[in-house]
Motif scaffolding. Sequence first.
Motif, PDB file in Angstrom:
ATOM      1  N   THR A   8       0.808  -1.201   0.000  1.00 13.82           N
ATOM      2  CA  THR A   8       0.000   0.000   0.000  1.00 13.82           C
ATOM      3  C   THR A   8       0.849   1.262   0.000  1.00 13.82           C
ATOM      4  OG1 THR A   8      -0.127   0.100   2.414  1.00 13.82           O
ATOM      5  CG2 THR A   8      -1.798  -1.217   1.276  1.00 13.82           C
ATOM      6  N   HIS A   9       2.138   1.128   0.189  1.00  9.12           N
ATOM      7  CA  HIS A   9       3.008   2.294   0.278  1.00  9.12           C
ATOM      8  C   HIS A   9       3.531   2.725  -1.100  1.00  9.12           C
ATOM      9  CE1 HIS A   9       3.282   2.385   4.716  1.00  9.12           C
ATOM     10  NE2 HIS A   9       3.094   1.093   4.597  1.00  9.12           N
ATOM     11  N   GLY A  10       3.165   1.978  -2.141  1.00  7.79           N
ATOM     12  CA  GLY A  10       3.559   2.370  -3.473  1.00  7.79           C
ATOM     13  C   GLY A  10       5.053   2.341  -3.656  1.00  7.79           C
ATOM     14  N   ALA A  11       5.583   3.420  -4.226  1.00  7.58           N
ATOM     15  CA  ALA A  11       6.990   3.456  -4.608  1.00  7.58           C
ATOM     16  C   ALA A  11       7.833   4.227  -3.605  1.00  7.58           C
ATOM     17  CB  ALA A  11       7.130   4.056  -6.000  1.00  7.58           C
ATOM     18  N   GLU A  12       7.597   4.011  -2.330  1.00  3.83           N
ATOM     19  CA  GLU A  12       8.394   4.677  -1.298  1.00  3.83           C
ATOM     20  C   GLU A  12       9.883   4.451  -1.515  1.00  3.83           C
ATOM     21  OE1 GLU A  12       8.988   4.463   3.577  1.00  3.83           O
ATOM     22  OE2 GLU A  12       7.382   3.335   2.599  1.00  3.83           O
ATOM     23  N   PHE A  13      10.257   3.235  -1.942  1.00  9.08           N
ATOM     24  CA  PHE A  13      11.645   2.899  -2.218  1.00  9.08           C
ATOM     25  C   PHE A  13      11.879   2.727  -3.723  1.00  9.08           C
ATOM     26  CE2 PHE A  13      11.169   1.850   2.232  1.00  9.08           C
ATOM     27  CZ  PHE A  13      12.403   2.157   2.795  1.00  9.08           C
ATOM     28  N   GLY A  14      11.000   3.279  -4.525  1.00  8.09           N
ATOM     29  CA  GLY A  14      11.132   3.142  -5.975  1.00  8.09           C
ATOM     30  C   GLY A  14      12.451   3.686  -6.488  1.00  8.09           C
ATOM     31  N   GLY A  15      13.148   2.904  -7.316  1.00  3.14           N
ATOM     32  CA  GLY A  15      14.431   3.307  -7.864  1.00  3.14           C
ATOM     33  C   GLY A  15      15.605   3.075  -6.957  1.00  3.14           C
ATOM     34  N   LEU A  16      15.356   2.547  -5.759  1.00  2.07           N
ATOM     35  CA  LEU A  16      16.435   2.323  -4.803  1.00  2.07           C
ATOM     36  C   LEU A  16      16.820   0.848  -4.755  1.00  2.07           C
ATOM     37  CD1 LEU A  16      15.364   4.602  -1.813  1.00  2.07           C
ATOM     38  CD2 LEU A  16      16.650   5.192  -3.869  1.00  2.07           C
ATOM     39  N   VAL A  17      18.062   0.603  -4.346  1.00  2.00           N
ATOM     40  CA  VAL A  17      18.593  -0.753  -4.234  1.00  2.00           C
ATOM     41  C   VAL A  17      18.873  -1.031  -2.764  1.00  2.00           C
ATOM     42  CG1 VAL A  17      20.429  -2.345  -4.924  1.00  2.00           C
ATOM     43  CG2 VAL A  17      19.642  -0.568  -6.522  1.00  2.00           C
ATOM     44  N   ALA A  18      18.376  -2.159  -2.281  1.00  3.83           N
ATOM     45  CA  ALA A  18      18.564  -2.550  -0.884  1.00  3.83           C
ATOM     46  C   ALA A  18      19.213  -3.918  -0.813  1.00  3.83           C
ATOM     47  CB  ALA A  18      17.230  -2.571  -0.151  1.00  3.83           C
ATOM     48  N   ALA A  19      20.021  -4.134   0.220  1.00  2.92           N
ATOM     49  CA  ALA A  19      20.616  -5.440   0.497  1.00  2.92           C
ATOM     50  C   ALA A  19      20.242  -5.842   1.921  1.00  2.92           C
ATOM     51  CB  ALA A  19      22.126  -5.407   0.343  1.00  2.92           C
ATOM     52  N   VAL A  20      19.845  -7.102   2.094  1.00  4.06           N
ATOM     53  CA  VAL A  20      19.441  -7.615   3.398  1.00  4.06           C
ATOM     54  C   VAL A  20      20.242  -8.869   3.690  1.00  4.06           C
ATOM     55  CG1 VAL A  20      17.533  -8.418   4.832  1.00  4.06           C
ATOM     56  CG2 VAL A  20      17.097  -6.751   2.999  1.00  4.06           C
ATOM     57  N   THR A  21      21.104  -8.811   4.701  1.00  2.00           N
ATOM     58  CA  THR A  21      21.823 -10.030   5.087  1.00  2.00           C
ATOM     59  C   THR A  21      20.899 -10.908   5.931  1.00  2.00           C
ATOM     60  OG1 THR A  21      22.789  -9.098   7.110  1.00  2.00           O
ATOM     61  CG2 THR A  21      24.035  -8.819   5.048  1.00  2.00           C
ATOM     62  N   GLY A  22      21.096 -12.210   5.820  1.00  2.00           N
ATOM     63  CA  GLY A  22      20.179 -13.118   6.493  1.00  2.00           C
ATOM     64  C   GLY A  22      18.761 -12.963   5.977  1.00  2.00           C
ATOM     65  N   GLY A  23      18.652 -12.637   4.689  1.00  2.36           N
ATOM     66  CA  GLY A  23      17.351 -12.285   4.117  1.00  2.36           C
ATOM     67  C   GLY A  23      16.534 -13.437   3.592  1.00  2.36           C
ATOM     68  N   ALA A  24      16.969 -14.674   3.824  1.00  2.00           N
ATOM     69  CA  ALA A  24      16.240 -15.825   3.288  1.00  2.00           C
ATOM     70  C   ALA A  24      15.245 -16.408   4.277  1.00  2.00           C
ATOM     71  CB  ALA A  24      17.223 -16.906   2.839  1.00  2.00           C
ATOM     72  N   SER A  25      15.209 -15.896   5.515  1.00  2.00           N
ATOM     73  CA  SER A  25      14.266 -16.432   6.491  1.00  2.00           C
ATOM     74  C   SER A  25      14.026 -15.402   7.582  1.00  2.00           C
ATOM     75  CB  SER A  25      14.783 -17.738   7.110  1.00  2.00           C
ATOM     76  OG  SER A  25      15.954 -17.496   7.886  1.00  2.00           O
ATOM     77  N   GLY A  26      12.980 -15.640   8.376  1.00  2.00           N
ATOM     78  CA  GLY A  26      12.712 -14.858   9.564  1.00  2.00           C
ATOM     79  C   GLY A  26      12.551 -13.366   9.319  1.00  2.00           C
ATOM     80  N   ILE A  27      13.121 -12.561  10.217  1.00  2.00           N
ATOM     81  CA  ILE A  27      13.030 -11.105  10.106  1.00  2.00           C
ATOM     82  C   ILE A  27      13.611 -10.626   8.786  1.00  2.00           C
ATOM     83  CG2 ILE A  27      13.899  -8.931  11.069  1.00  2.00           C
ATOM     84  CD1 ILE A  27      13.766 -10.279  13.841  1.00  2.00           C
TER      85      ILE A  27
END
Length: 274
Positions: A8-27
């Motif tokens: 529902t937040h639309g493109a709040e992060f549109g055009g941005l690149v994010a990296a998440v470590t430990g991103g395959a499970s949980g938080i």
Amino acid sequence: MTQTSGSTHGAEFGGLVAAVTGGASGIGLATALELAARGAEVCVLDVNAEAAPAELHAFTCDVTDRASVNAAFAAVDARFGRLDVLVNNAGIGAQGTVEDNDDAEWAHVLDVNVTGMARVAAAALPLLRKGVAARTGTQPPTAAIVNTCSIAATAGLPQRALYSASKGAVLGLTRAMAADHIREGVRVNCVNPGTVDTPWVGRLLDAAPDPAAERAALNARQPTGRLVSADEVAAAICYLAGPHAGATTGTDLAVDGGMQGLRLRPAATGDGTR
């Protein structure tokens, strides 16, 4: 896991690149999906990268191995040429008092939870600076690092000596990094979850002599009377990483059901007050 209300937040992060470590499970997974729902291109960095959903960009990354960390961020650079958000989430748990874990376990947990976070940040910072240089939509433009800390950094919890020590270090590291990097446009904050209903907590409960009683005890120590959800932590991380937190750095945000700040009286009988 399904995408959360972030869509529902639309493109709040549109055009941005994010990296998440430990991103395959949980938080980490909840956060990666929320960032993607809000418009980001999301890179999951995980030792089990193959477990990440297909809509995310997965890269194998072992935070205890500097070569692996550097290779993962080189892959992010090759794919996107920049980074705008780093969620430094990879971590492991530990139980027991100071008598219950040997030197090898202390070294391992601190390597993952503290030194691993520093390795990741060091590898990500050149890409985050490139992201700041490329931004034109905010004044002044900023990149963001959000470290996953814990209520264990600010409250004394039984049977969590090693884990608490590691997360206390993360809290101090967050503030030091914030001071070091704000003038180059990189904000650094951390989120302090309470007990979160994740697969790791599920495994702890399964191993307890009475899993139902243990879950009830964990629920009861949070004033809300329930465990925190991974999606609730993800929403807090997205706030700290996002444009609405542009003036926020060096802050720890508790998502703990009131565990740190509230001191409720025992439930009364008869009048329903607490």
